[in-house]
Design an enzyme around this catalytic site. Structure first.
Site, PDB file in Angstrom:
ATOM      1  N   ARG A 158       0.758  -1.295   0.017  1.00  0.00           N
ATOM      2  CA  ARG A 158       0.161   0.096   0.023  1.00  0.00           C
ATOM      3  C   ARG A 158       0.895   1.207   0.093  1.00  0.00           C
ATOM      4  O   ARG A 158       0.555   2.344  -0.632  1.00  0.00           O
ATOM      5  CB  ARG A 158      -0.959  -0.025   1.192  1.00  0.00           C
ATOM      6  CG  ARG A 158      -1.682   1.382   1.352  1.00  0.00           C
ATOM      7  CD  ARG A 158      -2.564   1.279   2.259  1.00  0.00           C
ATOM      8  NE  ARG A 158      -2.378   0.638   3.579  1.00  0.00           N
ATOM      9  CZ  ARG A 158      -1.752   1.011   4.605  1.00  0.00           C
ATOM     10  NH1 ARG A 158      -1.389   2.487   4.275  1.00  0.00           N
ATOM     11  NH2 ARG A 158      -1.712   0.455   5.647  1.00  0.00           N
ATOM     12  N   TYR A 216     -17.375  15.925 -15.474  1.00  0.00           N
ATOM     13  CA  TYR A 216     -17.715  14.592 -15.511  1.00  0.00           C
ATOM     14  C   TYR A 216     -18.957  14.097 -14.473  1.00  0.00           C
ATOM     15  O   TYR A 216     -18.577  14.601 -13.377  1.00  0.00           O
ATOM     16  CB  TYR A 216     -16.522  13.551 -15.388  1.00  0.00           C
ATOM     17  CG  TYR A 216     -16.836  11.977 -15.190  1.00  0.00           C
ATOM     18  CD1 TYR A 216     -17.375  11.235 -16.173  1.00  0.00           C
ATOM     19  CD2 TYR A 216     -16.374  11.569 -14.131  1.00  0.00           C
ATOM     20  CE1 TYR A 216     -17.801   9.960 -15.791  1.00  0.00           C
ATOM     21  CE2 TYR A 216     -16.588  10.110 -13.763  1.00  0.00           C
ATOM     22  CZ  TYR A 216     -17.263   9.494 -14.441  1.00  0.00           C
ATOM     23  OH  TYR A 216     -17.311   8.030 -14.485  1.00  0.00           O
ATOM     24  N   ASP A 230      -8.292  17.838 -15.090  1.00  0.00           N
ATOM     25  CA  ASP A 230      -8.218  16.487 -15.619  1.00  0.00           C
ATOM     26  C   ASP A 230      -7.972  16.628 -16.961  1.00  0.00           C
ATOM     27  O   ASP A 230      -8.672  17.307 -17.833  1.00  0.00           O
ATOM     28  CB  ASP A 230      -9.943  16.039 -15.377  1.00  0.00           C
ATOM     29  CG  ASP A 230     -10.354  14.972 -15.828  1.00  0.00           C
ATOM     30  OD1 ASP A 230      -9.518  13.991 -16.738  1.00  0.00           O
ATOM     31  OD2 ASP A 230     -11.203  14.311 -15.197  1.00  0.00           O
ATOM     32  N   LYS A 249      -8.777   5.081 -19.394  1.00  0.00           N
ATOM     33  CA  LYS A 249      -9.030   5.594 -21.094  1.00  0.00           C
ATOM     34  C   LYS A 249      -8.090   5.489 -21.823  1.00  0.00           C
ATOM     35  O   LYS A 249      -7.393   4.251 -21.864  1.00  0.00           O
ATOM     36  CB  LYS A 249      -9.659   7.024 -20.902  1.00  0.00           C
ATOM     37  CG  LYS A 249     -10.785   7.182 -19.862  1.00  0.00           C
ATOM     38  CD  LYS A 249     -12.042   6.365 -20.000  1.00  0.00           C
ATOM     39  CE  LYS A 249     -13.191   6.699 -19.040  1.00  0.00           C
ATOM     40  NZ  LYS A 249     -12.988   6.741 -17.514  1.00  0.00           N
TER      41      LYS A 249
END
Length: 389
Positions: A49, A101, A173, A198
């Protein structure tokens, strides 16, 4: 490192091969924990982590591509965006792109508000609106450019200058364009965010989010949050994104050219009401787009006359996948009203111009002429009665 062009850096970025074995593919370290020599001397890695060798390669690669000091890999784009918002505190205020978004809209309106963080949505194509929205407690200005799904263009440099005067951070973004087409940090932004699901990964086979920060102090704060909340990307998924990055340049070249060709075709079709694509000569933000980016991107949206026409079109189109998401090898046709922006109520969508007859197309790697022929036959099947309703 020798200064290479972006397309070369995708392959030759300091991780050409594994120093220990000579492997030309980054090893996948599927280890949750790491042996330590003794109680006083911990190694670089202790628990995955907090840091993993495979994830670290991806994080260093995206930082190199975006021109930042440090990158961070997350389990999804929304995990990256949400972690960035955790830099805020109770009483802070956010100015944000109005047609953002849907997932980001949901976090801002339904999560941050519960913790006393307020927001103002503005049309970021209007600098005066942005300036008027800034309050004494504004700590973040959040940009999405081109915006999703109307492809509005924000002047990143101008907004960053306003933010600096106000003492606010700027988040951008950059999912739609990637660092190959636009570099927000070089334009003044503090944090750049990606849904790596994406274009960066590009094959519809992994969920991932990336963030890159501009300076060391911010990097320390961001790493603390990444480690504390733990929404990290797995080693295997990190490897999948790294594999996708190697072909990003050639994929984008083809997809951008296809999007331009399809947008120009749609603009001349009598059954298409409107086309949104920054590469078109009459797009309102075209000049700003090409001042801060190298192309118009591979995503476009178009509006048909009404919802009935849209339904008839979707019943006949064959090549694009009708699905959520974008930026893949296959062309993806999405319906924002019920997919990417379903989190917005109808009134909020319509206020932003996201109508029930709007479709978003992410151009893939098919031959663009085949895509145009397919779209043409689907539009031909839309009955005149549906267009004239």
């Amino acid at each position: 490192m020798t200064k290479y062009e972006q397309d070369t850096l995708l392959i030759h970025n300091g991780f050409k091969y594994d120093a220990g074995t000579g492997a030309v593919s980054v090893p996948i370290y599927n280890s949750s924990t790491f042996h330590q020599v003794d109680v006083d001397s911990f190694g670089k890695y202790d628990y995955s982590r907090s840091g993993n060798p495979t994830r670290e390669v991806l994080e260093e690669t995206i930082a190199l591509l975006e021109g930042g000091v440090r990158g961070f890999a997350f389990a999804s784009g929304m995990a990256a965006i949400s972690t960035a918002f955790l830099l805020l505190s109770q009483g802070d205020h956010v100015v944000i792109t109005e047609d953002v978004y849907g997932g980001t809209f949901r976090v801002v309106t339904e999560v941050l508000t519960r913790y006393g963080i307020s927001h103002t949505f503005v049309d970021m194509t209007d600098i005066a609106q942005v300036e008027a929205a800034i309050q004494p407690n504004t700590k973040v200005i959040y940009m999405e450019t081109p915006s999703n799904p109307l492809l509005k263009i924000t002047d990143i440099r101008a907004i960053c200058e306003l933010a600096k005067k106000a003492g606010a951070l700027t988040f951008v973004d950059n999912t739609f364009l990637t660092p190959l087409s636009q570099k927000p940090l070089e334009l003044g932004a503090d944090i750049v965010l990606h849904s790596a699901t994406k274009f960066l990964a590009g094959h519809s086979d992994v969920m991932a989010g990336l963030a890159v920060v501009k300076d060391e102090e911010l990097a320390k704060r961001f790493y603390f949050l990444q480690n504390a909340f733990g929404a990290i990307l797995s080693p295997h998924d990190s490897w999948l994104v790294l594999r996708g990055l190697k072909t990003l340049h050639v994929r984008l070249q083809h997809s951008v050219a296809a999007a331009e060709k399809i947008a120009e075709y749609l603009q001349t079709h009598p059954k298409v009401k409107r086309v949104y694509y920054p590469g078109l000569a009459d797009h309102p933000g075209r000049d700003i787009q090409f001042a801060q980016a190298t192309d118009g991107g591979a995503v476009l949206s178009f509006e048909l006359e009404n919802e009935e026409a849209l339904r008839q079109f979707l019943a006949h189109v064959k090549l694009p996948v009708f699905a959520v998401s974008l930026g893949a090898v296959e062309s993806i046709l999405s319906y924002p009203a019920k997919m990417s922006h379903a989190a917005m109520g109808q009134e909020e969508r319509e206020k932003r111009g996201i109508s029930a007859s709007l479709l978003r197309l992410s151009a893939g790697l098919e031959n663009p002429n085949d895509l145009i022929r397919d779209i043409d036959q689907a539009l031909a099947a839309v009955e005149t009665s549906a267009v004239s309703l």
